[in-house]
Design an enzyme around this catalytic site. Structure first.
Site, PDB file in Angstrom:
ATOM      1  N   ASP A  48      49.887  30.492 -52.931  1.00  0.00           N
ATOM      2  CA  ASP A  48      49.015  31.066 -51.909  1.00  0.00           C
ATOM      3  C   ASP A  48      49.515  32.400 -51.384  1.00  0.00           C
ATOM      4  OD1 ASP A  48      47.195  29.054 -51.953  1.00  0.00           O
ATOM      5  OD2 ASP A  48      48.365  27.803 -50.612  1.00  0.00           O
ATOM      6  N   HIS A  94      57.102  24.326 -50.357  1.00  0.00           N
ATOM      7  CA  HIS A  94      56.174  23.401 -51.012  1.00  0.00           C
ATOM      8  C   HIS A  94      56.781  22.013 -50.985  1.00  0.00           C
ATOM      9  CE1 HIS A  94      53.515  21.660 -54.006  1.00  0.00           C
ATOM     10  NE2 HIS A  94      52.707  22.659 -53.720  1.00  0.00           N
TER      11      HIS A  94
HETATM   12  N1  ACO Z   1      58.909  28.714 -43.001  1.00  0.00           N
HETATM   13  C1  ACO Z   1      60.053  28.422 -42.341  1.00  0.00           C
HETATM   14  N2  ACO Z   1      60.710  27.254 -42.485  1.00  0.00           N
HETATM   15  C2  ACO Z   1      60.201  26.345 -43.321  1.00  0.00           C
HETATM   16  C3  ACO Z   1      59.009  26.592 -44.044  1.00  0.00           C
HETATM   17  C4  ACO Z   1      58.364  27.835 -43.866  1.00  0.00           C
HETATM   18  N3  ACO Z   1      57.234  28.121 -44.514  1.00  0.00           N
HETATM   19  N4  ACO Z   1      58.726  25.521 -44.800  1.00  0.00           N
HETATM   20  C5  ACO Z   1      59.691  24.620 -44.577  1.00  0.00           C
HETATM   21  N5  ACO Z   1      60.592  25.132 -43.670  1.00  0.00           N
HETATM   22  C6  ACO Z   1      61.833  24.484 -43.225  1.00  0.00           C
HETATM   23  C7  ACO Z   1      61.554  23.380 -42.219  1.00  0.00           C
HETATM   24  O1  ACO Z   1      61.594  23.866 -40.892  1.00  0.00           O
HETATM   25  C8  ACO Z   1      62.663  22.409 -42.506  1.00  0.00           C
HETATM   26  O2  ACO Z   1      63.861  22.909 -41.948  1.00  0.00           O
HETATM   27  P1  ACO Z   1      64.989  21.874 -41.404  1.00  0.00           P
HETATM   28  O3  ACO Z   1      65.444  21.097 -42.609  1.00  0.00           O
HETATM   29  O4  ACO Z   1      66.020  22.756 -40.806  1.00  0.00           O
HETATM   30  O5  ACO Z   1      64.290  21.008 -40.370  1.00  0.00           O
HETATM   31  C9  ACO Z   1      62.836  22.507 -44.031  1.00  0.00           C
HETATM   32  O6  ACO Z   1      62.401  23.837 -44.377  1.00  0.00           O
HETATM   33  C10 ACO Z   1      62.020  21.477 -44.811  1.00  0.00           C
HETATM   34  O7  ACO Z   1      60.670  21.595 -44.373  1.00  0.00           O
HETATM   35  P2  ACO Z   1      59.606  20.403 -44.345  1.00  0.00           P
HETATM   36  O8  ACO Z   1      58.545  20.741 -43.376  1.00  0.00           O
HETATM   37  O9  ACO Z   1      60.340  19.105 -44.175  1.00  0.00           O
HETATM   38  O10 ACO Z   1      59.075  20.463 -45.817  1.00  0.00           O
HETATM   39  P3  ACO Z   1      57.776  19.761 -46.332  1.00  0.00           P
HETATM   40  O11 ACO Z   1      58.000  19.472 -47.769  1.00  0.00           O
HETATM   41  O12 ACO Z   1      57.365  18.617 -45.474  1.00  0.00           O
HETATM   42  O13 ACO Z   1      56.656  20.877 -46.116  1.00  0.00           O
HETATM   43  C11 ACO Z   1      55.110  22.632 -46.446  1.00  0.00           C
HETATM   44  C12 ACO Z   1      56.078  21.627 -47.105  1.00  0.00           C
HETATM   45  C13 ACO Z   1      54.124  21.905 -45.525  1.00  0.00           C
HETATM   46  C14 ACO Z   1      54.310  23.309 -47.555  1.00  0.00           C
HETATM   47  C15 ACO Z   1      55.949  23.658 -45.650  1.00  0.00           C
HETATM   48  O14 ACO Z   1      56.873  24.297 -46.477  1.00  0.00           O
HETATM   49  C16 ACO Z   1      55.064  24.704 -44.931  1.00  0.00           C
HETATM   50  O15 ACO Z   1      54.578  24.442 -43.822  1.00  0.00           O
HETATM   51  N6  ACO Z   1      54.861  25.892 -45.568  1.00  0.00           N
HETATM   52  C17 ACO Z   1      54.001  26.907 -44.993  1.00  0.00           C
HETATM   53  C18 ACO Z   1      52.560  26.569 -45.279  1.00  0.00           C
HETATM   54  C19 ACO Z   1      52.193  26.786 -46.734  1.00  0.00           C
HETATM   55  O16 ACO Z   1      52.463  27.827 -47.316  1.00  0.00           O
HETATM   56  N7  ACO Z   1      51.522  25.770 -47.332  1.00  0.00           N
HETATM   57  C20 ACO Z   1      51.036  25.863 -48.713  1.00  0.00           C
HETATM   58  C21 ACO Z   1      51.450  24.693 -49.497  1.00  0.00           C
HETATM   59  S1  ACO Z   1      51.040  24.978 -51.169  1.00  0.00           S
HETATM   60  C22 ACO Z   1      49.414  24.559 -51.358  1.00  0.00           C
HETATM   61  O17 ACO Z   1      48.801  23.836 -50.631  1.00  0.00           O
HETATM   62  C23 ACO Z   1      48.768  25.167 -52.537  1.00  0.00           C
END
Ligand code: ACO
Length: 436
Positions: free
Chosen positions: A371, A313
């Site tokens: 979710d 998140h």
């Molecule tokens: N699976 C695997 N790796 C992940 C995930 C994931 N779900 N989420 C983040 N990471 C990793 C990234 O690859 C990154 O790794 P790095 O530092 O080695 O490059 C690190 O964790 C940070 O990730 P970001 O993408 O920079 O985090 P951000 O805060 O921008 O993204 C997001 C948040 C979009 C929710 C992301 O975690 C994601 O895509 N999750 C899956 C989709 C999801 O469940 N979304 C629901 C959000 S909640 C809602 O809307 C109610």
């Protein structure tokens, strides 16, 4: 917001004069540096793609502390609201700032339920869609179309009109979502009934047919009501910011909420519960529990492009408090419906177990988000995967419309207009086509 005694001083390494910027304090949470005069004073913009450090507005509705895993609606912790209130209490609270007393609750519940029926012409509009259209495509269209049905809502400077359109949106959203579903099934639309609760009405409009009596299951009703409560608002997330930005031009509320529905659809936002269920189904189809380890390796491999949906998140870098509540509801529903041995639920539990122990997830503070569980609950209730995000939109409507109303009544409100750092071509001449 309160002006702090503290000031932020911005200095430059090239000897340009430094400037002082005012600092404001909220009631709780981080202070903000007021950069509104920055361009005027320095000729520079700030650069913050993704709004990682930018407060785009002042708001008194929802507060999140992502590090603590805390979520408050109007100051009340989500853990208390989820067990002591129903969704319409939450709507009243989010719209008005206070929880309703008994009389206010009776009046408000009656008002919302009495507005659930939609204009009869709406079904003819709906019939223009293909039966296999995605429900979010249909919902974006239907909500946008509401502006054509309720002309009086267009005086956005009138607080009473704003309130009426808020009630209309909250009331009619379940009806529109259920109609989109019934249409996809080729079943007749079911009208709302004034003697049922908001959530009971939604279940009936979804699952009843004219052929037999439909009885609302109280466990399912409570579970869905909790999903609505947990999704009601979440401060300045992408879809809410979209509603604010769209609404900032002075457009009507239905158009602004339709923009929010469109934004919510994306898999990084509201589409995550649908994407999460699809992910579970794919793992199940490829071999189920035996393939979980292999799947997790793919998730950790940056080149695979696979993410563990329902995890992570932008704001919560600790457990999502809504996920805890949803996990409880998930267990209750599966037990009550005799689905404890559901293979997808078992798969989800195994993914959760591995992720909570694996250093990749622990180091990056990636916890299950709301979710992750809400998809499983909705599937157990019988809601098709493609409708999950539409249910989220239904619940978030109150947050969107309250934030829209808050923006319009803010004396500092202006049309939203971000700036950019231009990296394209420098000025050049257009060559004749024969010379290009
Ligand atoms: N699976 C695997 N790796 C992940 C995930 C994931 N779900 N989420 C983040 N990471 C990793 C990234 O690859 C990154 O790794 P790095 O530092 O080695 O490059 C690190 O964790 C940070 O990730 P970001 O993408 O920079 O985090 P951000 O805060 O921008 O993204 C997001 C948040 C979009 C929710 C992301 O975690 C994601 O895509 N999750 C899956 C989709 C999801 O469940 N979304 C629901 C959000 S909640 C809602 O809307 C109610």
């Amino acid at each position: 917001m309160k002006l702090s005694d503290k000031k932020a001083t911005l200095s430059f390494s090239d000897g340009s004069p430094s400037i002082d910027l005012p600092v404001y304090q909220g009631t709780v949470g981080p202070d903000v540096i007021d950069i509104r005069k920055l361009y005027g004073q320095t000729g520079m913009f700030t650069y913050d793609p993704g709004f990682l450090s930018t407060a785009a507005c002042a708001s008194g509705i929802t507060y999140i502390d992502g590090d603590k895993g805390e979520l408050l609606y109007r100051g009340y912790p989500i853990e208390q609201l989820a067990v002591k209130c129903d969704f319409l209490d939450i709507c009243y609270l989010i719209l008005n700032g206070e929880l309703p007393n008994t009389k206010e609750k009776t009046d408000f519940d009656g008002l919302v339920v009495h507005h659930m029926m939609v204009h009869e012409q709406m079904q003819f509009f709906l019939r223009g869609f293909r039966r296999d259209a995605h429900p979010m495509a249909v919902l974006t269209g239907l909500v946008g179309a509401m502006s054509a049905f309720y002309h009086d809502s267009t005086d956005i400077t009138n607080p009473q009109h704003r309130h009426i359109s808020a009630i209309r949106l909250i009331s009619k959203m379940p009806t529109l979502v259920a109609m989109a579903y019934k249409y996809s099934q080729g079943q007749p639309f079911i009208y709302p009934r004034n003697d049922l609760s908001y959530t009971g009405n939604f279940l009936r409009m979804m699952f009843a047919t004219p052929c037999e009596e439909y009885k609302v299951n109280p466990v399912v009703e409570r579970a869905l009501d909790r999903i609505f409560i947990l999704h009601a608002d979440h401060e300045q997330n992408a879809s809410t910011s979209t509603v604010r930005l769209c609404g900032s031009s002075g457009t009507n509320p239905f158009a602004a909420i339709a923009a929010g529905v469109g934004c919510l659809w994306g898999p990084a936002h509201g589409g995550a519960n649908e994407a999460c269920l699809q992910m579970l189904e794919e793992i199940q189809a490829s071999g189920g529990l035996a393939k979980v380890g292999e799947f997790m390796e793919k998730v950790k491999d940056k080149n695979s492009g696979v993410r563990l949906m329902g995890f992570g998140h932008r704001v919560y870098k600790n457990y999502d408090p809504r996920a805890k509540l949803m996990q409880e509801t998930c267990k209750e529903v599966l037990q009550s419906l005799g689905l404890e041995n559901d293979p997808l639920f078992k798969l989800a539990m195994e993914l959760e177990r591995i992720a909570l122990e694996d250093p990749y997830f622990v180091e990056r503070k990636l916890y299950p988000n709301v979710d992750f569980y809400s998809g499983i609950v909705q599937r157990a209730i019988g809601i098709p995967t493609s409708l999950f995000t539409a249910i989220f939109a239904l619940a978030r409507t109150v947050g969107w419309i309250a934030q829209w109303g808050e923006m319009l009544s803010d004396p500092e409100y202006k049309i939203g207009r971000p700036r950019q750092l231009f990296t394209g071509a420098v000025p050049r001449d257009v060559a004749d086509i024969s010379k290009r």
